[in-house]
Design a protein around this motif. Structure first.
Motif, PDB file in Angstrom:
ATOM      1  N   GLY A  17       0.647  -1.073  -0.126  1.00 30.68           N
ATOM      2  CA  GLY A  17      -0.077  -0.113  -0.218  1.00 30.68           C
ATOM      3  C   GLY A  17       0.917   1.218   0.110  1.00 30.68           C
ATOM      4  O   GLY A  17       0.366   2.411  -0.276  1.00 30.68           O
ATOM      5  N   CYS A  18       2.006   0.996   0.285  1.00 28.91           N
ATOM      6  CA  CYS A  18       3.083   2.541   0.330  1.00 28.91           C
ATOM      7  C   CYS A  18       3.116   2.976  -1.007  1.00 28.91           C
ATOM      8  O   CYS A  18       3.513   2.270  -2.031  1.00 28.91           O
ATOM      9  N   GLN A  19       2.937   4.217  -1.167  1.00 29.47           N
ATOM     10  CA  GLN A  19       2.991   5.162  -2.526  1.00 29.47           C
ATOM     11  C   GLN A  19       4.342   5.611  -2.435  1.00 29.47           C
ATOM     12  O   GLN A  19       4.581   6.901  -2.434  1.00 29.47           O
ATOM     13  N   ALA A  20       5.211   4.526  -2.554  1.00 27.97           N
ATOM     14  CA  ALA A  20       6.576   5.176  -2.717  1.00 27.97           C
ATOM     15  C   ALA A  20       7.202   5.773  -3.759  1.00 27.97           C
ATOM     16  O   ALA A  20       7.968   6.737  -3.788  1.00 27.97           O
ATOM     17  N   ILE A  21       6.659   5.647  -4.928  1.00 26.30           N
ATOM     18  CA  ILE A  21       6.871   6.457  -6.249  1.00 26.30           C
ATOM     19  C   ILE A  21       6.630   8.057  -6.021  1.00 26.30           C
ATOM     20  O   ILE A  21       7.366   8.787  -6.262  1.00 26.30           O
ATOM     21  N   ALA A  22       5.422   8.200  -5.504  1.00 23.41           N
ATOM     22  CA  ALA A  22       4.750   9.483  -5.420  1.00 23.41           C
ATOM     23  C   ALA A  22       5.535  10.174  -4.191  1.00 23.41           C
ATOM     24  O   ALA A  22       5.877  11.225  -4.366  1.00 23.41           O
ATOM     25  N   LEU A  23       5.992   9.119  -3.256  1.00 23.00           N
ATOM     26  CA  LEU A  23       6.747   9.728  -1.903  1.00 23.00           C
ATOM     27  C   LEU A  23       8.277  10.131  -2.563  1.00 23.00           C
ATOM     28  O   LEU A  23       8.627  11.288  -2.112  1.00 23.00           O
ATOM     29  N   LEU A  24       8.866   9.406  -3.233  1.00 22.41           N
ATOM     30  CA  LEU A  24      10.258   9.909  -4.129  1.00 22.41           C
ATOM     31  C   LEU A  24       9.887  11.021  -4.766  1.00 22.41           C
ATOM     32  O   LEU A  24      10.911  11.842  -4.727  1.00 22.41           O
ATOM     33  N   ASP A  25       8.808  11.307  -5.418  1.00 23.49           N
ATOM     34  CA  ASP A  25       8.545  12.558  -6.206  1.00 23.49           C
ATOM     35  C   ASP A  25       8.664  13.813  -5.383  1.00 23.49           C
ATOM     36  O   ASP A  25       9.309  14.607  -5.616  1.00 23.49           O
ATOM     37  N   PHE A  26       7.941  13.571  -4.429  1.00 25.09           N
ATOM     38  CA  PHE A  26       7.991  14.574  -3.353  1.00 25.09           C
ATOM     39  C   PHE A  26       9.267  14.868  -2.727  1.00 25.09           C
ATOM     40  O   PHE A  26       9.495  16.256  -2.349  1.00 25.09           O
ATOM     41  N   LEU A  27       9.645  14.019  -2.270  1.00 22.72           N
ATOM     42  CA  LEU A  27      11.356  14.190  -1.555  1.00 22.72           C
ATOM     43  C   LEU A  27      12.234  15.034  -2.613  1.00 22.72           C
ATOM     44  O   LEU A  27      13.107  15.577  -2.227  1.00 22.72           O
ATOM     45  N   LYS A  28      11.951  14.650  -3.861  1.00 22.33           N
ATOM     46  CA  LYS A  28      12.902  14.994  -4.975  1.00 22.33           C
ATOM     47  C   LYS A  28      12.769  16.565  -5.022  1.00 22.33           C
ATOM     48  O   LYS A  28      13.531  17.387  -5.353  1.00 22.33           O
ATOM     49  N   THR A  29      11.407  16.872  -4.774  1.00 22.75           N
ATOM     50  CA  THR A  29      11.132  18.417  -5.017  1.00 22.75           C
ATOM     51  C   THR A  29      11.098  19.320  -3.869  1.00 22.75           C
ATOM     52  O   THR A  29      11.376  20.407  -3.907  1.00 22.75           O
ATOM     53  N   LEU A  30      11.285  18.451  -2.751  1.00 22.54           N
ATOM     54  CA  LEU A  30      11.477  19.243  -1.549  1.00 22.54           C
ATOM     55  C   LEU A  30      12.826  19.691  -1.177  1.00 22.54           C
ATOM     56  O   LEU A  30      13.725  18.922  -0.999  1.00 22.54           O
ATOM     57  N   ASP A  31      12.582  20.845  -0.637  1.00 19.98           N
ATOM     58  CA  ASP A  31      14.032  21.583   0.030  1.00 19.98           C
ATOM     59  C   ASP A  31      13.643  22.006   1.280  1.00 19.98           C
ATOM     60  O   ASP A  31      12.688  22.985   1.355  1.00 19.98           O
ATOM     61  N   CYS A  32      14.287  21.791   2.334  1.00 21.84           N
ATOM     62  CA  CYS A  32      13.754  22.259   3.543  1.00 21.84           C
ATOM     63  C   CYS A  32      15.086  22.050   4.677  1.00 21.84           C
ATOM     64  O   CYS A  32      16.043  21.131   4.552  1.00 21.84           O
ATOM     65  N   GLN A  33      14.954  22.816   5.698  1.00 17.01           N
ATOM     66  CA  GLN A  33      16.176  22.661   6.911  1.00 17.01           C
ATOM     67  C   GLN A  33      15.791  21.495   7.633  1.00 17.01           C
ATOM     68  O   GLN A  33      16.672  21.013   8.170  1.00 17.01           O
ATOM     69  N   HIS A  34      14.487  21.317   8.018  1.00 14.30           N
ATOM     70  CA  HIS A  34      14.174  20.326   9.135  1.00 14.30           C
ATOM     71  C   HIS A  34      13.154  19.475   8.555  1.00 14.30           C
ATOM     72  O   HIS A  34      11.995  19.909   7.850  1.00 14.30           O
ATOM     73  N   LEU A  35      13.513  18.176   8.379  1.00 15.56           N
ATOM     74  CA  LEU A  35      12.446  17.125   8.027  1.00 15.56           C
ATOM     75  C   LEU A  35      12.257  15.915   9.214  1.00 15.56           C
ATOM     76  O   LEU A  35      13.040  15.556   9.814  1.00 15.56           O
ATOM     77  N   TYR A  36      11.000  15.941   9.512  1.00 20.08           N
ATOM     78  CA  TYR A  36      10.578  15.242  10.746  1.00 20.08           C
ATOM     79  C   TYR A  36       9.934  13.925  10.026  1.00 20.08           C
ATOM     80  O   TYR A  36       8.664  13.982   9.414  1.00 20.08           O
ATOM     81  N   LEU A  37      10.306  12.765  10.361  1.00 23.50           N
ATOM     82  CA  LEU A  37       9.385  11.576  10.085  1.00 23.50           C
ATOM     83  C   LEU A  37       8.681  11.146  11.294  1.00 23.50           C
ATOM     84  O   LEU A  37       9.258  10.326  12.295  1.00 23.50           O
ATOM     85  N   VAL A  38       7.438  11.171  11.471  1.00 26.82           N
ATOM     86  CA  VAL A  38       6.644  11.131  12.357  1.00 26.82           C
ATOM     87  C   VAL A  38       5.899   9.685  12.701  1.00 26.82           C
ATOM     88  O   VAL A  38       4.759   9.643  12.768  1.00 26.82           O
ATOM     89  N   GLY A  39       6.808   8.808  12.412  1.00 23.84           N
ATOM     90  CA  GLY A  39       6.332   7.444  13.011  1.00 23.84           C
ATOM     91  C   GLY A  39       5.587   6.747  11.815  1.00 23.84           C
ATOM     92  O   GLY A  39       5.112   7.271  10.646  1.00 23.84           O
ATOM     93  N   ASP A  40       5.663   5.195  11.988  1.00 19.05           N
ATOM     94  CA  ASP A  40       5.309   4.465  11.089  1.00 19.05           C
ATOM     95  C   ASP A  40       5.746   4.522   9.779  1.00 19.05           C
ATOM     96  O   ASP A  40       5.294   4.420   8.550  1.00 19.05           O
ATOM     97  N   ILE A  41       6.993   4.569   9.483  1.00 17.79           N
ATOM     98  CA  ILE A  41       7.831   4.927   8.466  1.00 17.79           C
ATOM     99  C   ILE A  41       8.074   3.531   7.773  1.00 17.79           C
ATOM    100  O   ILE A  41       8.019   3.243   6.761  1.00 17.79           O
ATOM    101  N   ILE A  42       8.397   2.522   8.509  1.00 15.73           N
ATOM    102  CA  ILE A  42       8.682   1.223   8.248  1.00 15.73           C
ATOM    103  C   ILE A  42       7.726   0.411   9.121  1.00 15.73           C
ATOM    104  O   ILE A  42       7.545   0.657  10.177  1.00 15.73           O
ATOM    105  N   ASP A  43       6.904  -0.561   8.263  1.00 14.51           N
ATOM    106  CA  ASP A  43       5.735  -1.234   8.738  1.00 14.51           C
ATOM    107  C   ASP A  43       6.511  -2.565   9.270  1.00 14.51           C
ATOM    108  O   ASP A  43       6.260  -3.587   8.446  1.00 14.51           O
ATOM    109  N   GLY A  44       6.772  -2.482  10.433  1.00  7.66           N
ATOM    110  CA  GLY A  44       7.401  -3.891  11.057  1.00  7.66           C
ATOM    111  C   GLY A  44       6.271  -4.933  11.272  1.00  7.66           C
ATOM    112  O   GLY A  44       6.581  -6.253  11.086  1.00  7.66           O
TER     113      GLY A  44
END
Length: 312
Positions: A60-87
């Protein structure tokens, strides 16, 4: 090739099939040449960004869309607010395509390039809570943290699972619910495959059920109130969380409540602009608008509108 919203929607509905996802991803992602046509000011340049509930390791992870977002994003602070990897899902069955590796590598690259990246684990990646205070490839691991905006507001950052009574009191039931949710996502993919063939737009079954079933609506409201109550007790101006896969940005009794959504259904993120304004980005809508601009050069000079909701 025509860059249309259908390309993305077809990929999303078939993402359980890794090979199909790879083929359709090529039709959805704007090619490097198209990125070169976009002026630097059209990139998403913000002071801070929050993303959560990526659920890497699941179909279900929309990894391709996420990669597109991350490539476009420029920021000083990036917070990964949980459930990044689904153990939870990875323990049941292993699923880790190349696109999920690429997301991890992109996050590590951002950390190497000077972005402060903070990982606040959630319930699905609770294994990472054993490493609170450690640094992995430049990514800090923290139980929670406080972010100070450019206009001086203090925002408490937490995943939010501690305010979910099911997680805290009946974890076995949460695992059952997780399996049912995964079933709903699979059903949703098949349903939207049929809708795409009929020329109909993407429609989220699980999101519809969450907003229509009274108990689900009540749960979201109770969750928001509980998180805000804790933020007030901590003496902060607001809270940023995830967990419930429901993007929201509003004030509740004088406290800013921000939920950055997820990258399974809504494809949303929370960002802070240079002046401290907060905004929810609907990346699915933004990407569709950008593809239309690339496909029609006459309107390419008009950047896609990013505003969804802003707290002043």
């Amino acid at each position: 090739m025509q860059w249309t919203a259908v390309s993305f929607r077809e990929w999303a509905t078939r993402s359980a099939d890794g090979a199909a996802a790879d083929r359709l991803a090529a039709a959805w992602v704007v090619p490097p040449a198209a990125f070169a046509e976009l002026a630097p000011e059209h990139r998403l340049r913000v002071r801070s960004a929050w993303i959560s509930d990526l659920h890497l390791g699941t179909p279900g992870c929309q990894a391709i869309a996420l990669l597109d977002f991350l490539k476009t994003l420029d920021c000083q602070h990036l917070y990964l607010v949980g459930d990044i990897i689904d153990g939870w899902q990875l323990r049941r069955s292993w699923y880790w395509p190349q696109a999920h590796n690429d997301v991890v590598q992109k996050l590590l690259r951002k950390a190497r390039k000077g972005t402060r990246v903070v990982f606040v684990p959630g319930n699905h990646d609770e294994f990472a809570r054993k490493y609170i205070g450690h640094d992995f490839g430049g990514i800090e691991v923290a139980l929670d943290c406080v972010h100070t905006t450019a206009d001086g507001r203090r925002l408490w950052v937490t995943h939010g699972d501690h305010f979910d009574g099911v997680i805290q009191c009946a974890k076995w039931l949460a695992h059952v619910g997780d399996s049912l949710y995964e079933f709903t996502l699979r059903l949703n993919r098949h349903l939207n495959s049929l809708r795409a063939r009929a020329g109909l737009p993407y429609w989220s079954l699980s999101k519809y059920l969450k907003l229509k079933v009274k108990r689900a609506v009540s749960f979201i409201g109770d969750f928001e109130q509980a998180v805000v109550r804790e933020a007030r007790m901590r003496g902060v101006d607001g809270v940023v969380c995830g967990h419930i896969h429901h993007a929201e940005l509003r004030e509740i009794d004088g406290i800013v409540y921000a939920n950055d959504g997820d990258w399974v259904e809504s494809l949303t993120a929370l960002v802070e602009h240079a002046d401290g304004r907060l905004e929810i980005i609907d990346w699915g809508a933004c990407a569709a608008a950008r593809r239309r601009c690339v496909a029609v050069p006459a309107v390419a000079a008009e950047p896609a509108a990013l505003n969804v909701e802003v707290v002043v």
